[in-house]
Design a protein around this motif. Sequence first.
Motif, mmCIF file in Angstrom:
data_model
loop_
_atom_site.group_PDB
_atom_site.id
_atom_site.type_symbol
_atom_site.label_atom_id
_atom_site.label_comp_id
_atom_site.label_asym_id
_atom_site.label_seq_id
_atom_site.Cartn_x
_atom_site.Cartn_y
_atom_site.Cartn_z
ATOM 1 N N ASP A 14 37.053 38.951 30.717
ATOM 2 C CA ASP A 14 36.102 39.841 30.849
ATOM 3 C C ASP A 14 36.399 41.191 30.034
ATOM 4 O O ASP A 14 37.561 41.532 29.858
ATOM 5 C CB ASP A 14 36.253 40.414 32.122
ATOM 6 C CG ASP A 14 35.094 41.262 32.745
ATOM 7 O OD1 ASP A 14 34.184 41.470 32.014
ATOM 8 O OD2 ASP A 14 35.650 42.271 33.545
ATOM 9 N N GLN A 95 41.568 38.982 35.706
ATOM 10 C CA GLN A 95 40.528 39.427 35.176
ATOM 11 C C GLN A 95 39.905 40.316 35.631
ATOM 12 O O GLN A 95 39.802 40.745 36.676
ATOM 13 C CB GLN A 95 39.281 38.055 35.586
ATOM 14 C CG GLN A 95 40.235 36.585 35.367
ATOM 15 C CD GLN A 95 39.513 35.470 36.155
ATOM 16 O OE1 GLN A 95 38.888 34.692 35.649
ATOM 17 N NE2 GLN A 95 39.612 35.543 37.502
ATOM 18 N N THR A 97 36.966 42.242 36.021
ATOM 19 C CA THR A 97 35.974 42.437 36.867
ATOM 20 C C THR A 97 36.085 41.274 38.009
ATOM 21 O O THR A 97 35.706 41.599 39.402
ATOM 22 C CB THR A 97 34.465 42.249 36.312
ATOM 23 O OG1 THR A 97 34.230 43.003 35.394
ATOM 24 C CG2 THR A 97 33.454 42.351 37.589
#
Length: 175
Positions: A14, A95, A97
């Motif tokens: 991300d 990650q 988000t």
Amino acid sequence: MALLAEYTVTAEPDRCLVEVYDSDAYLQDSAALEASREQVVAGNGYHLYLHSLQPAIGVDVIIRVWDEPQAPPAHCEGSTPVTIESTTACLVINQLTFGPAGTMDLPRPGVYHGTAWWSGRQATLDYYDRIVAELAEHSAPDALRQAWQNNPTPEQYVLDLHFVRDVCEDDEDDA
């Protein structure tokens, strides 16, 4: 040279980033994040940033703990030395988000040195750019998701670590 532990997870980069950090030491570091744009992998001793060239296709993060230092393989695209301290013996692969992609239990708490190396970065970016251009012209339902799953050259980030010392009490914050 014995392999003591190994963990592999696929994480979505991300904003072109995947993070690795001790489960109890989540310290964001904007300087390390910026350094990862140039170095590919950079950190502050507690938090590593892995910088991909593309923001959507899952990348493999492989963490291996050895009984002694390892040299990066000849086929890697690049490498850099890394240090990560883990007081909990649990590393989080995150990650931005989407949250954690997984966690790895280390053999013991402590300071680990090693080498981060990578492969497939440019090939995955080239594939990403080609698929985005193709699907902009004609898109079928689920075509993008299927294309990301069928990346012909996986992008990988490998952390080959070895234990160097226990965590000193002076290393911990007294706040």
